[in-house]
Design a protein around this motif. Structure first.
Motif, PDB file in Angstrom:
ATOM      1  N   VAL A 129       0.909  -1.164  -0.242  1.00  0.00           N
ATOM      2  CA  VAL A 129       0.006   0.056   0.135  1.00  0.00           C
ATOM      3  C   VAL A 129       0.822   1.185  -0.060  1.00  0.00           C
ATOM      4  CG1 VAL A 129      -1.782  -1.262   1.055  1.00  0.00           C
ATOM      5  CG2 VAL A 129      -0.052   0.103   2.538  1.00  0.00           C
ATOM      6  N   SER A 130       0.392   2.398  -0.131  1.00  0.00           N
ATOM      7  CA  SER A 130       1.021   3.474  -0.292  1.00  0.00           C
ATOM      8  C   SER A 130       1.458   3.901   1.249  1.00  0.00           C
ATOM      9  CB  SER A 130       0.381   4.672  -0.943  1.00  0.00           C
ATOM     10  OG  SER A 130      -0.664   5.192  -0.124  1.00  0.00           O
ATOM     11  N   THR A 131       2.462   4.893   1.364  1.00  0.00           N
ATOM     12  CA  THR A 131       2.734   5.398   2.559  1.00  0.00           C
ATOM     13  C   THR A 131       1.620   6.352   3.080  1.00  0.00           C
ATOM     14  OG1 THR A 131       4.008   6.997   1.688  1.00  0.00           O
ATOM     15  CG2 THR A 131       5.264   5.277   2.485  1.00  0.00           C
ATOM     16  N   LYS A 132       1.075   7.063   2.129  1.00  0.00           N
ATOM     17  CA  LYS A 132      -0.194   7.772   2.139  1.00  0.00           C
ATOM     18  C   LYS A 132      -1.429   6.994   2.818  1.00  0.00           C
ATOM     19  CE  LYS A 132       0.504  12.242   1.267  1.00  0.00           C
ATOM     20  NZ  LYS A 132       0.476  13.304   2.147  1.00  0.00           N
ATOM     21  N   SER A 133      -1.575   6.147   2.232  1.00  0.00           N
ATOM     22  CA  SER A 133      -2.574   4.968   2.736  1.00  0.00           C
ATOM     23  C   SER A 133      -2.286   4.794   4.421  1.00  0.00           C
ATOM     24  CB  SER A 133      -2.873   3.704   2.119  1.00  0.00           C
ATOM     25  OG  SER A 133      -3.174   4.331   0.820  1.00  0.00           O
ATOM     26  N   LEU A 134      -1.017   4.426   4.723  1.00  0.00           N
ATOM     27  CA  LEU A 134      -0.845   4.341   5.969  1.00  0.00           C
ATOM     28  C   LEU A 134      -1.183   5.344   6.907  1.00  0.00           C
ATOM     29  CD1 LEU A 134       2.312   1.797   6.041  1.00  0.00           C
ATOM     30  CD2 LEU A 134       0.026   1.236   6.607  1.00  0.00           C
ATOM     31  N   GLU A 135      -0.872   6.424   6.330  1.00  0.00           N
ATOM     32  CA  GLU A 135      -0.933   7.870   7.093  1.00  0.00           C
ATOM     33  C   GLU A 135      -2.306   8.060   7.359  1.00  0.00           C
ATOM     34  OE1 GLU A 135      -0.263  12.478   6.197  1.00  0.00           O
ATOM     35  OE2 GLU A 135       1.085  11.193   5.508  1.00  0.00           O
ATOM     36  N   ARG A 136      -3.230   7.934   6.548  1.00  0.00           N
ATOM     37  CA  ARG A 136      -4.651   7.965   6.451  1.00  0.00           C
ATOM     38  C   ARG A 136      -5.203   7.050   7.626  1.00  0.00           C
ATOM     39  NH1 ARG A 136      -5.298   8.398   1.431  1.00  0.00           N
ATOM     40  NH2 ARG A 136      -5.880   5.991   1.064  1.00  0.00           N
ATOM     41  N   TYR A 137      -4.781   5.676   7.461  1.00  0.00           N
ATOM     42  CA  TYR A 137      -5.226   4.685   8.586  1.00  0.00           C
ATOM     43  C   TYR A 137      -4.850   5.121   9.837  1.00  0.00           C
ATOM     44  CZ  TYR A 137      -5.575   1.352   4.966  1.00  0.00           C
ATOM     45  OH  TYR A 137      -6.064   0.688   3.703  1.00  0.00           O
ATOM     46  N   ARG A 138      -3.674   5.844   9.859  1.00  0.00           N
ATOM     47  CA  ARG A 138      -3.263   6.191  11.406  1.00  0.00           C
ATOM     48  C   ARG A 138      -4.074   7.483  11.863  1.00  0.00           C
ATOM     49  NH1 ARG A 138       1.886   5.851   9.276  1.00  0.00           N
ATOM     50  NH2 ARG A 138       2.084   8.133   9.062  1.00  0.00           N
ATOM     51  N   THR A 139      -4.583   8.244  10.928  1.00  0.00           N
ATOM     52  CA  THR A 139      -5.345   9.363  11.282  1.00  0.00           C
ATOM     53  C   THR A 139      -6.942   8.920  11.633  1.00  0.00           C
ATOM     54  OG1 THR A 139      -3.855  10.707  10.101  1.00  0.00           O
ATOM     55  CG2 THR A 139      -6.024  11.640  10.536  1.00  0.00           C
ATOM     56  N   HIS A 140      -7.399   8.106  10.733  1.00  0.00           N
ATOM     57  CA  HIS A 140      -8.816   8.143  10.687  1.00  0.00           C
ATOM     58  C   HIS A 140      -9.213   6.674  11.227  1.00  0.00           C
ATOM     59  CE1 HIS A 140      -9.593  11.786   8.363  1.00  0.00           C
ATOM     60  NE2 HIS A 140      -8.469  11.381   7.726  1.00  0.00           N
ATOM     61  N   GLY A 141      -7.948   5.676  11.523  1.00  0.00           N
ATOM     62  CA  GLY A 141      -8.448   4.337  11.732  1.00  0.00           C
ATOM     63  C   GLY A 141      -8.493   3.254  10.840  1.00  0.00           C
ATOM     64  N   GLY A 142      -8.622   2.020  11.372  1.00  0.00           N
ATOM     65  CA  GLY A 142      -8.796   0.896  10.373  1.00  0.00           C
ATOM     66  C   GLY A 142      -7.471   0.485   9.858  1.00  0.00           C
ATOM     67  N   GLY A 143      -6.290   0.869  10.426  1.00  0.00           N
ATOM     68  CA  GLY A 143      -5.138   0.070  10.006  1.00  0.00           C
ATOM     69  C   GLY A 143      -4.589  -0.597  10.819  1.00  0.00           C
ATOM     70  N   PRO A 144      -3.222  -0.805  10.515  1.00  0.00           N
ATOM     71  CA  PRO A 144      -2.616  -1.822  11.277  1.00  0.00           C
ATOM     72  C   PRO A 144      -2.099  -0.800  12.697  1.00  0.00           C
ATOM     73  CG  PRO A 144      -1.218  -1.325   9.682  1.00  0.00           C
ATOM     74  CD  PRO A 144      -2.609  -0.802   9.009  1.00  0.00           C
ATOM     75  N   ALA A 145      -2.000  -1.434  13.778  1.00  0.00           N
ATOM     76  CA  ALA A 145      -1.468  -0.702  15.015  1.00  0.00           C
ATOM     77  C   ALA A 145      -0.093  -0.326  14.832  1.00  0.00           C
ATOM     78  CB  ALA A 145      -1.523  -1.569  16.354  1.00  0.00           C
TER      79      ALA A 145
END
Length: 87
Positions: free
Chosen positions: A33-49
């Motif tokens: 996935v893109s680093t932007k996707s991981l950033e979005r997950y960290r901000t909005h939830g739903g991604g890896p811990a």
């Protein structure tokens, strides 16, 4: 030479109890996935811990594997049955 042995012993003890960490760019490459996707997950939830050590963000490899396993679907209809906040 005893000082070096002590340092090696300390590192071995830390390696035994701490998970193996990777940087966001490495985590993104592992998950494809893109680093932007991981950033979005960290901000909005739903991604890896993730962990924060000061201003550094890292991911444990075990958490990436757990999150990836939770994203497995057998058919597209399963996606709509997920709980809110999980992707």
């Amino acid at each position: 030479m005893r000082k070096m042995d002590t340092r090696d012993e300390i590192q071995a003890a830390l390696d035994a109890v701490l998970p193996e960490f990777v940087k966001p760019c490495e985590a993104a490459a592992i998950l494809r996935v893109s680093t932007k996707s991981l950033e979005r997950y960290r901000t909005h939830g739903g991604g890896p811990a993730h962990y924060m050590f000061g201003i550094s963000i890292v991911y444990a490899l075990a958490d990436l594997a757990d999150w990836a396993a939770a994203q497995r679907y057998l058919h597209t209809g399963q996606f709509h049955t997920r709980q809110p906040g999980t992707l």
